[in-house]
Design a protein around this motif. Structure first.
Motif: not given
Ligand SMILES: [Zn+2]
Lengths: 177, 154
Positions: A126, A141, A162, A165-166, A169, A172-173, A176
């Motif tokens: 993050l 979230v 929006r 945010y996307h 995400i 982050l994917r 990770l």
């Protein structure tokens, strides 16, 4: 979302200490969470949370009710944290926020260790997002804000919220994976 | 036009946190059953939500104390701002601290305090004199002056 805030707000405006306590108890964890995600530093986040409440409670008369109180407060929290970040002129870097703030992982030490490791990873990835993406993800979230309110809180349009945010995400994917 | 996956992903946080309407939740679950990418995103959101930042002990009391402070002092307004301004001027002169406006203030729903962020630089930041464009004390709000004083005391 507690919309009974209106009644508590009226009492808080009148200076009722019990109403202040209600507002702080109800919103502190969200305010602190947002401040911590902006600053990446527990001590600074404490100060920012305090600033946010002092600023908000001192400006209650100017809350018009066109946003929800929570969104308005979170926007003040974002601003308090950003202003503190500027004052401190510190780089936002990975810290150990989530690690010592962990809820009790239960009696199993192995499970607890892996939960801690997971918390550290979540925090680390993050922290690597650009600020607006990190805030958009945090507010959506953890705080469950609509994109409109996310935009309201971080100072951008609903569409930009929006997109932030996307993108956050998606990043982050990747991180990770 | 939005693709189905986009619409699903827009509402995933609401569904994962259990706050979605039953109809939305059903539609999302049905989609997740057949879409691996959206399922992975739902798992990511669940992973994030397992690790909120915990509020440190004592913070609630600290905030309440700080929040109650200005209100209690409100009764004595009028005298205090001048006193604080004079004190701040003295301290500033002694320390040779410059106040410089930050170029682009963040938009803020709160007029006043948040509209004029400022930064203090110590004597190492240059000459000790007030520079053109620096904040004039009279322009600072009472809260800013108090904050400034508190910072100097610490
Ligand atoms: Zn999908």
């Amino acid at each position: 979302m507690p919309e009974e805030d209106a009644e508590v707000l009226a009492r808080a405006r009148a200076g009722d200490p019990a109403a202040l306590e209600v507002l702080v108890a109800r919103h502190l964890s969200d305010v602190y969470d947002v401040a911590a995600r902006v600053l990446g530093d527990r001590d600074l986040a404490r100060d920012a949370a305090q600033d946010a409440f002092v600023n908000a409670l001192g400006a209650l008369d100017r809350f018009r009710g066109d946003a929800s109180f929570r969104t308005w407060l979170l926007r003040i929290a974002v601003n308090a944290a950003r202003s503190l970040a500027r004052r401190e002129a510190r780089r936002r870097e990975v810290s150990l926020l989530a690690v010592d703030g962990l809820p009790d992982g239960g009696p199993d030490p192995a499970a607890q260790t892996s939960l801690r490791a997971e918390a550290g990873r979540v925090e680390a990835v993050l922290a690597r997002l650009p600020e607006k993406q990190r805030l958009a993800v945090t507010l959506r979230v953890y705080q469950g804000l609509s994109f409109r309110d996310v935009g309201e809180a971080i100072g951008c349009s609903e569409g930009a919220a929006r997109v932030n945010y996307h993108h956050g995400i998606k990043r982050l994917r990747e991180l990770l994976r | 036009m939005k693709r189905p996956c986009d619409e699903i992903r827009d509402v995933l946080p609401t569904v994962v946190s259990g706050r979605a309407e039953p109809a939305t939740e059903q539609a999302v679950q049905a989609h997740l059953a057949g879409c691996e990418a959206c399922r992975a995103e739902a798992e990511l959101i669940a992973l994030l939500r397992r690790h909120p930042v915990a509020v440190p002990n004592g913070l609630e009391e600290q905030v309440l104390l700080a929040a109650a402070g200005p209100r209690q002092r409100r009764a004595s307004r009028g005298f205090l701002p001048q006193l604080v301004a004079v004190a701040a001027a003295v301290v500033l002169t002694v320390l040779g601290i410059r106040l410089v406006r930050v170029a682009e203030p963040e938009p803020s729903p709160v007029a006043g305090f948040m509209d004029t962020p400022f930064q203090a630089f110590g004597p190492w930041a240059g000459s000790g004199a007030f520079t053109p464009g620096s904040v004039v004390l009279e322009e600072l709000t009472e809260e800013q002056l108090e904050l400034l004083l508190a910072e100097m005391e610490s």
